[in-house]
Design a protein around this motif. Sequence first.
Motif, PDB file in Angstrom:
ATOM      1  N   SER A  20       0.820  -1.201   0.000  1.00  0.00           N
ATOM      2  CA  SER A  20       0.000   0.000   0.000  1.00  0.00           C
ATOM      3  C   SER A  20       0.856   1.254   0.000  1.00  0.00           C
ATOM      4  O   SER A  20       1.799   1.371   0.793  1.00  0.00           O
ATOM      5  N   VAL A  21       0.526   2.177  -0.887  1.00  0.00           N
ATOM      6  CA  VAL A  21       1.206   3.472  -0.913  1.00  0.00           C
ATOM      7  C   VAL A  21       0.961   4.203   0.401  1.00  0.00           C
ATOM      8  O   VAL A  21       1.860   4.826   0.965  1.00  0.00           O
ATOM      9  N   GLN A  22      -0.267   4.118   0.923  1.00  0.00           N
ATOM     10  CA  GLN A  22      -0.611   4.804   2.171  1.00  0.00           C
ATOM     11  C   GLN A  22       0.243   4.308   3.340  1.00  0.00           C
ATOM     12  O   GLN A  22       0.585   5.069   4.235  1.00  0.00           O
ATOM     13  N   LYS A  23       0.588   3.037   3.327  1.00  0.00           N
ATOM     14  CA  LYS A  23       1.420   2.470   4.397  1.00  0.00           C
ATOM     15  C   LYS A  23       2.908   2.554   4.064  1.00  0.00           C
ATOM     16  O   LYS A  23       3.742   2.038   4.798  1.00  0.00           O
ATOM     17  N   ASN A  24       3.230   3.199   2.930  1.00  0.00           N
ATOM     18  CA  ASN A  24       4.608   3.281   2.453  1.00  0.00           C
ATOM     19  C   ASN A  24       5.214   1.884   2.344  1.00  0.00           C
ATOM     20  O   ASN A  24       6.334   1.627   2.749  1.00  0.00           O
ATOM     21  N   ASN A  25       4.411   0.970   1.797  1.00  0.00           N
ATOM     22  CA  ASN A  25       4.779  -0.436   1.714  1.00  0.00           C
ATOM     23  C   ASN A  25       4.503  -0.924   0.291  1.00  0.00           C
ATOM     24  O   ASN A  25       3.565  -1.653   0.058  1.00  0.00           O
ATOM     25  N   ILE A  26       5.297  -0.463  -0.660  1.00  0.00           N
ATOM     26  CA  ILE A  26       5.024  -0.810  -2.050  1.00  0.00           C
ATOM     27  C   ILE A  26       6.018  -1.823  -2.611  1.00  0.00           C
ATOM     28  O   ILE A  26       5.913  -2.223  -3.759  1.00  0.00           O
ATOM     29  N   ARG A  27       6.979  -2.252  -1.821  1.00  0.00           N
ATOM     30  CA  ARG A  27       7.991  -3.178  -2.318  1.00  0.00           C
ATOM     31  C   ARG A  27       7.609  -4.615  -2.023  1.00  0.00           C
ATOM     32  O   ARG A  27       6.962  -4.910  -1.038  1.00  0.00           O
ATOM     33  N   ARG A  28       8.029  -5.497  -2.921  1.00  0.00           N
ATOM     34  CA  ARG A  28       7.772  -6.919  -2.732  1.00  0.00           C
ATOM     35  C   ARG A  28       8.965  -7.699  -3.254  1.00  0.00           C
ATOM     36  O   ARG A  28       9.695  -7.226  -4.124  1.00  0.00           O
ATOM     37  N   PRO A  29       9.150  -8.922  -2.751  1.00  0.00           N
ATOM     38  CA  PRO A  29      10.225  -9.757  -3.280  1.00  0.00           C
ATOM     39  C   PRO A  29       9.811 -10.428  -4.585  1.00  0.00           C
ATOM     40  O   PRO A  29       8.630 -10.696  -4.818  1.00  0.00           O
ATOM     41  N   LEU A  30      10.812 -10.694  -5.434  1.00  0.00           N
ATOM     42  CA  LEU A  30      10.586 -11.278  -6.754  1.00  0.00           C
ATOM     43  C   LEU A  30      11.724 -12.249  -7.055  1.00  0.00           C
ATOM     44  O   LEU A  30      12.893 -11.937  -6.798  1.00  0.00           O
ATOM     45  N   LEU A  31      11.389 -13.409  -7.617  1.00  0.00           N
ATOM     46  CA  LEU A  31      12.370 -14.376  -8.092  1.00  0.00           C
ATOM     47  C   LEU A  31      12.524 -14.181  -9.597  1.00  0.00           C
ATOM     48  O   LEU A  31      11.575 -14.367 -10.359  1.00  0.00           O
TER      49      LEU A  31
ATOM     50  N   THR B 293      17.390  -5.459 -22.198  1.00  0.00           N
ATOM     51  CA  THR B 293      16.102  -4.766 -22.153  1.00  0.00           C
ATOM     52  C   THR B 293      15.937  -3.835 -20.967  1.00  0.00           C
ATOM     53  O   THR B 293      15.072  -2.964 -20.990  1.00  0.00           O
ATOM     54  N   GLY B 294      16.707  -4.028 -19.907  1.00  0.00           N
ATOM     55  CA  GLY B 294      16.483  -3.260 -18.684  1.00  0.00           C
ATOM     56  C   GLY B 294      15.260  -3.747 -17.925  1.00  0.00           C
ATOM     57  O   GLY B 294      14.783  -3.079 -17.017  1.00  0.00           O
ATOM     58  N   MET B 295      14.775  -4.920 -18.303  1.00  0.00           N
ATOM     59  CA  MET B 295      13.578  -5.510 -17.679  1.00  0.00           C
ATOM     60  C   MET B 295      13.968  -6.821 -17.002  1.00  0.00           C
ATOM     61  O   MET B 295      15.003  -7.405 -17.311  1.00  0.00           O
ATOM     62  N   VAL B 296      13.104  -7.269 -16.094  1.00  0.00           N
ATOM     63  CA  VAL B 296      13.185  -8.612 -15.532  1.00  0.00           C
ATOM     64  C   VAL B 296      11.793  -9.228 -15.591  1.00  0.00           C
ATOM     65  O   VAL B 296      10.783  -8.522 -15.536  1.00  0.00           O
ATOM     66  N   VAL B 297      11.760 -10.544 -15.713  1.00  0.00           N
ATOM     67  CA  VAL B 297      10.520 -11.294 -15.629  1.00  0.00           C
ATOM     68  C   VAL B 297      10.710 -12.277 -14.483  1.00  0.00           C
ATOM     69  O   VAL B 297      11.768 -12.910 -14.371  1.00  0.00           O
ATOM     70  N   GLY B 298       9.710 -12.361 -13.627  1.00  0.00           N
ATOM     71  CA  GLY B 298       9.867 -13.247 -12.481  1.00  0.00           C
ATOM     72  C   GLY B 298       8.566 -13.582 -11.797  1.00  0.00           C
ATOM     73  O   GLY B 298       7.488 -13.132 -12.200  1.00  0.00           O
ATOM     74  N   PHE B 299       8.704 -14.395 -10.778  1.00  0.00           N
ATOM     75  CA  PHE B 299       7.568 -14.807  -9.966  1.00  0.00           C
ATOM     76  C   PHE B 299       7.542 -13.992  -8.678  1.00  0.00           C
ATOM     77  O   PHE B 299       8.567 -13.862  -8.002  1.00  0.00           O
ATOM     78  N   PRO B 300       6.366 -13.458  -8.318  1.00  0.00           N
ATOM     79  CA  PRO B 300       6.261 -12.746  -7.048  1.00  0.00           C
ATOM     80  C   PRO B 300       6.414 -13.727  -5.890  1.00  0.00           C
ATOM     81  O   PRO B 300       6.146 -14.929  -6.039  1.00  0.00           O
ATOM     82  N   ILE B 301       6.846 -13.212  -4.781  1.00  0.00           N
ATOM     83  CA  ILE B 301       6.996 -14.019  -3.571  1.00  0.00           C
ATOM     84  C   ILE B 301       6.041 -13.469  -2.526  1.00  0.00           C
ATOM     85  O   ILE B 301       5.994 -12.259  -2.293  1.00  0.00           O
TER      86      ILE B 301
ATOM     87  N   LYS C 281       8.450 -22.939  -1.774  1.00  0.00           N
ATOM     88  CA  LYS C 281       9.034 -22.254  -0.627  1.00  0.00           C
ATOM     89  C   LYS C 281      10.459 -21.839  -0.986  1.00  0.00           C
ATOM     90  O   LYS C 281      11.233 -22.635  -1.493  1.00  0.00           O
ATOM     91  N   ILE C 282      10.772 -20.588  -0.750  1.00  0.00           N
ATOM     92  CA  ILE C 282      12.094 -20.047  -1.073  1.00  0.00           C
ATOM     93  C   ILE C 282      13.083 -20.413   0.039  1.00  0.00           C
ATOM     94  O   ILE C 282      12.813 -20.177   1.212  1.00  0.00           O
ATOM     95  N   ASN C 283      14.220 -20.980  -0.360  1.00  0.00           N
ATOM     96  CA  ASN C 283      15.285 -21.322   0.587  1.00  0.00           C
ATOM     97  C   ASN C 283      16.285 -20.171   0.645  1.00  0.00           C
ATOM     98  O   ASN C 283      17.235 -20.135  -0.120  1.00  0.00           O
ATOM     99  N   SER C 284      16.030 -19.218   1.507  1.00  0.00           N
ATOM    100  CA  SER C 284      16.910 -18.059   1.636  1.00  0.00           C
ATOM    101  C   SER C 284      16.861 -17.569   3.073  1.00  0.00           C
ATOM    102  O   SER C 284      15.810 -17.622   3.710  1.00  0.00           O
ATOM    103  N   GLN C 285      17.979 -17.088   3.561  1.00  0.00           N
ATOM    104  CA  GLN C 285      18.025 -16.488   4.889  1.00  0.00           C
ATOM    105  C   GLN C 285      17.520 -15.045   4.868  1.00  0.00           C
ATOM    106  O   GLN C 285      17.195 -14.483   5.901  1.00  0.00           O
ATOM    107  N   LYS C 286      17.420 -14.449   3.666  1.00  0.00           N
ATOM    108  CA  LYS C 286      17.088 -13.030   3.556  1.00  0.00           C
ATOM    109  C   LYS C 286      15.692 -12.759   3.011  1.00  0.00           C
ATOM    110  O   LYS C 286      15.139 -11.689   3.247  1.00  0.00           O
ATOM    111  N   ILE C 287      15.135 -13.693   2.249  1.00  0.00           N
ATOM    112  CA  ILE C 287      13.779 -13.567   1.706  1.00  0.00           C
ATOM    113  C   ILE C 287      12.990 -14.765   2.198  1.00  0.00           C
ATOM    114  O   ILE C 287      13.407 -15.913   1.999  1.00  0.00           O
TER     115      ILE C 287
END
Length: 122
Positions: free
Chosen positions: A30-41, A52-60, A73-79
């Motif tokens: 939400s823009v109102q919550k200043n929470n617009i970022r999400r993880p992407l694979l 291209t300056g683009m990426v294609v991926g799956f949302p997490i 399930k993502i195997n990561s210590q950071k995501i």
Amino acid sequence: MFGPNEFPKQGDLLWIDAKPHAGHEYGGHSVQKNNIRRPLLVVSSDIYNKLTGMVVGFPITSKIRSDFPAAMKINSQKIHGYAVFSNLLGYDYIARNAELVDHVDQVQKIQALSAVKNIFGI
């Protein structure tokens, strides 16, 4: 953020500005919550990303139904969360302020690429 000679690689885990989203897309940001970022694979090739300056991926997402068949399930210590194999998304990684956080291992990368093949029947 990526510099002028840097670009995301296939299998990278990014944080990316994902607004706006609509319909059946995974949200909760939400823009109102200043929470617009999400993880992407990232599943697009290194060459595609660089040229291209683009990426294609799956949302997490952090929450997924236990009976949902198209997630990994993502195997990561950071995501933390699940790559959603039913939504293949494309983003301009510079304009969307992509930030490299981690990478998936080779097994998970192959599983994600297999999901891309299933989407397109190739």
